[in-house]
Every structure is written in C-alpha cells, then in structure tokens.
Design a protein around this motif. Sequence first.
Motif, PDB file in Angstrom:
ATOM      1  N   ASP A 102       0.813  -1.221   0.000  1.00 49.77           N
ATOM      2  CA  ASP A 102       0.000   0.000   0.000  1.00 49.77           C
ATOM      3  C   ASP A 102       0.848   1.273   0.000  1.00 49.77           C
ATOM      4  O   ASP A 102       0.304   2.384   0.055  1.00 49.77           O
ATOM      5  N   VAL A 103       2.164   1.150  -0.065  1.00 46.80           N
ATOM      6  CA  VAL A 103       3.036   2.326  -0.090  1.00 46.80           C
ATOM      7  C   VAL A 103       3.001   2.949  -1.476  1.00 46.80           C
ATOM      8  O   VAL A 103       3.168   2.254  -2.488  1.00 46.80           O
ATOM      9  N   ALA A 104       2.800   4.262  -1.547  1.00 47.55           N
ATOM     10  CA  ALA A 104       2.751   4.985  -2.820  1.00 47.55           C
ATOM     11  C   ALA A 104       4.036   5.772  -3.008  1.00 47.55           C
ATOM     12  O   ALA A 104       4.584   6.340  -2.049  1.00 47.55           O
ATOM     13  N   ILE A 105       4.519   5.855  -4.235  1.00 48.37           N
ATOM     14  CA  ILE A 105       5.777   6.545  -4.494  1.00 48.37           C
ATOM     15  C   ILE A 105       5.667   8.034  -4.185  1.00 48.37           C
ATOM     16  O   ILE A 105       6.621   8.658  -3.702  1.00 48.37           O
ATOM     17  N   GLY A 106       4.505   8.634  -4.410  1.00 52.82           N
ATOM     18  CA  GLY A 106       4.353  10.053  -4.106  1.00 52.82           C
ATOM     19  C   GLY A 106       4.555  10.338  -2.631  1.00 52.82           C
ATOM     20  O   GLY A 106       5.239  11.302  -2.251  1.00 52.82           O
TER      21      GLY A 106
ATOM     22  N   LEU B 184      21.843  12.787  10.632  1.00 54.15           N
ATOM     23  CA  LEU B 184      20.398  12.894  10.832  1.00 54.15           C
ATOM     24  C   LEU B 184      19.611  12.308   9.664  1.00 54.15           C
ATOM     25  O   LEU B 184      18.659  11.552   9.865  1.00 54.15           O
ATOM     26  N   ALA B 185      19.992  12.651   8.435  1.00 52.07           N
ATOM     27  CA  ALA B 185      19.227  12.196   7.273  1.00 52.07           C
ATOM     28  C   ALA B 185      19.156  10.676   7.219  1.00 52.07           C
ATOM     29  O   ALA B 185      18.092  10.102   6.979  1.00 52.07           O
ATOM     30  N   ASP B 186      20.278  10.013   7.475  1.00 55.23           N
ATOM     31  CA  ASP B 186      20.275   8.559   7.392  1.00 55.23           C
ATOM     32  C   ASP B 186      19.434   7.943   8.507  1.00 55.23           C
ATOM     33  O   ASP B 186      18.725   6.964   8.281  1.00 55.23           O
ATOM     34  N   ARG B 187      19.486   8.541   9.697  1.00 57.65           N
ATOM     35  CA  ARG B 187      18.664   8.011  10.794  1.00 57.65           C
ATOM     36  C   ARG B 187      17.179   8.163  10.483  1.00 57.65           C
ATOM     37  O   ARG B 187      16.383   7.245  10.698  1.00 57.65           O
ATOM     38  N   LEU B 188      16.795   9.329   9.977  1.00 53.90           N
ATOM     39  CA  LEU B 188      15.385   9.545   9.649  1.00 53.90           C
ATOM     40  C   LEU B 188      14.934   8.635   8.515  1.00 53.90           C
ATOM     41  O   LEU B 188      13.804   8.135   8.519  1.00 53.90           O
ATOM     42  N   LEU B 189      15.816   8.430   7.543  1.00 52.95           N
ATOM     43  CA  LEU B 189      15.471   7.543   6.440  1.00 52.95           C
ATOM     44  C   LEU B 189      15.263   6.118   6.944  1.00 52.95           C
ATOM     45  O   LEU B 189      14.318   5.434   6.531  1.00 52.95           O
TER      46      LEU B 189
ATOM     47  N   GLY C 157       8.903   1.676   8.693  1.00 53.77           N
ATOM     48  CA  GLY C 157       7.457   1.692   8.567  1.00 53.77           C
ATOM     49  C   GLY C 157       6.951   1.117   7.261  1.00 53.77           C
ATOM     50  O   GLY C 157       5.735   0.928   7.084  1.00 53.77           O
ATOM     51  N   LEU C 158       7.853   0.839   6.322  1.00 57.17           N
ATOM     52  CA  LEU C 158       7.453   0.284   5.031  1.00 57.17           C
ATOM     53  C   LEU C 158       7.431  -1.239   5.032  1.00 57.17           C
ATOM     54  O   LEU C 158       6.913  -1.852   4.103  1.00 57.17           O
ATOM     55  N   GLU C 159       8.018  -1.863   6.064  1.00 60.86           N
ATOM     56  CA  GLU C 159       8.109  -3.323   6.077  1.00 60.86           C
ATOM     57  C   GLU C 159       6.726  -3.949   6.223  1.00 60.86           C
ATOM     58  O   GLU C 159       5.882  -3.450   6.971  1.00 60.86           O
TER      59      GLU C 159
ATOM     60  N   LEU D 212      15.903  -3.888   5.569  1.00 59.76           N
ATOM     61  CA  LEU D 212      15.953  -2.570   4.959  1.00 59.76           C
ATOM     62  C   LEU D 212      17.242  -1.825   5.251  1.00 59.76           C
ATOM     63  O   LEU D 212      17.609  -0.912   4.523  1.00 59.76           O
ATOM     64  N   ASP D 213      17.926  -2.193   6.342  1.00 57.02           N
ATOM     65  CA  ASP D 213      19.075  -1.399   6.736  1.00 57.02           C
ATOM     66  C   ASP D 213      20.402  -2.021   6.348  1.00 57.02           C
ATOM     67  O   ASP D 213      21.433  -1.675   6.886  1.00 57.02           O
ATOM     68  N   GLN D 214      20.387  -2.932   5.384  1.00 54.01           N
ATOM     69  CA  GLN D 214      21.658  -3.516   4.978  1.00 54.01           C
ATOM     70  C   GLN D 214      22.429  -2.540   4.115  1.00 54.01           C
ATOM     71  O   GLN D 214      21.863  -1.580   3.587  1.00 54.01           O
ATOM     72  N   PRO D 215      23.750  -2.727   3.941  1.00 49.83           N
ATOM     73  CA  PRO D 215      24.549  -1.795   3.152  1.00 49.83           C
ATOM     74  C   PRO D 215      24.023  -1.694   1.729  1.00 49.83           C
ATOM     75  O   PRO D 215      23.522  -2.664   1.153  1.00 49.83           O
ATOM     76  N   PRO D 216      24.083  -0.490   1.138  1.00 56.14           N
ATOM     77  CA  PRO D 216      23.598  -0.303  -0.223  1.00 56.14           C
ATOM     78  C   PRO D 216      24.457  -1.040  -1.232  1.00 56.14           C
ATOM     79  O   PRO D 216      25.651  -1.264  -0.998  1.00 56.14           O
ATOM     80  N   PRO D 217      23.861  -1.444  -2.375  1.00 56.30           N
ATOM     81  CA  PRO D 217      24.664  -2.088  -3.416  1.00 56.30           C
ATOM     82  C   PRO D 217      25.687  -1.130  -3.985  1.00 56.30           C
ATOM     83  O   PRO D 217      25.447   0.061  -4.071  1.00 56.30           O
TER      84      PRO D 217
END
Length: 207
Positions: free
Chosen positions: A141-145, A167-172, A178-180, A189-194
């Motif tokens: 139900d998550v919308a991209i907008g 701060l930005a990374d913590r808030l992200l 909340g998207l899980e 969700l919090d694994q290292p980025p590719p």
Amino acid sequence: MRADARRNHERLLTVARAAFAERGTDASLEDVARRAGVGIGTLYRHFPNRDALLSAVFEDAVGELLCRSRELLRAPEPCAALVTWLREMVTHAGEYRGLARSLMSVSYDTTSALARCSDPIRAAGGALLTRAQQAGTVRPDVAIGDLLQLTHAIALAAEQTPDDPELADRLLQLTLRGLEPAQGRGEPLDQPPPARTRTTAHAPTAN
C-alpha cells in the motif's frame, strides 16, 4: 536558439548554480541576471519564473538519478536498491538550500515547471518501489508520491540541522522501518547499499 541567446542561457544557468549554492534557492533573480551580464527581462525570456530556473539547474541531478535508477533495477536485492536510490535522492535534494522545500511543494502540482523534474523522478522511484513490493520486502500500500514527500522532508530536516550529518540517514531508516510488511520477508531494509557499478551520465541542459 541563436548563438547569442544560447550563450545567455548557459551563462544564466552557470550564475544561478553559483548563486543557489551560495545563498540558497531564494537568491535574488535580479542579482542572477546582473551577475550574468543581462537584464532581468532576458532572464525571464529564458526562465519565465523561479521554478523554471530551478528545474534547469536541477536537471543534471535528475539525469544522474534516472541513470542510477536504471542501474539499480538490475541490483540483486530490490529493497536495498530502493534504499540506495532514496539516499541519493536526499543527497541531491540537499545540494541547494531550499530545493527540498521547492520539490515538496510541487510534488502534486503538474502545472509547475519543476514538474519536468518531479515527474521522471516519480516514475524512476516508482519502478524501484514496485520491484521491492513484488519481492515482498515493502508493503503493497506504499505509494511513491508519499515516499518522495517523506524523502524531501528528510532532506529539508537535514538542511536545517547541518551540525548533525547523520540525521538524514537516521530519519530515512526510521521511515523505511514503517514500510516493512507485517510479516516481513526478504532482505532487511538497513543492509549496506549495493555498490555503484558504473559512472552516471549528466542529462543535457534544457533549451
């Protein structure tokens, strides 16, 4: 454009980038025109309003985000790819003070010149989000907008708290929790980025 008009266009963009980087996106357009060596009427002939100028200034970043989204669509872990792209979106939105606020204000305004930037970004982010949803790692139900609005808000919060670079990374991360799905599966969700696999290209400057 004629050669002289093209030179004026490029000079205005160069000066606007410097002015926005120095004083934020509220920098005086009259000052931009003066520093570019043209009248304010010439600026408005090329860029009818501030949003049109912002759109042209932000276009290179949009090109990078679109190229990066296509690259990340091939990443093996869809959710990590989405997280990586959103982090890069926060970085680009914070490049000029006030840009995140402007992007938030036009997220649902198709009449703004900035929609030329926000529409392709929405499509690119939507493809990454859909892939993560199909993998079962993001709620359906998550919308991209809504997700982009949250991302812009995070960039704005980080901009207003420059003494807290994390701060930005913590808030992200809080947002992504909340998207899980209720019964989460797949990669966290919090694994290292590719890792980036190639250098992105800039989009051509708008005429």
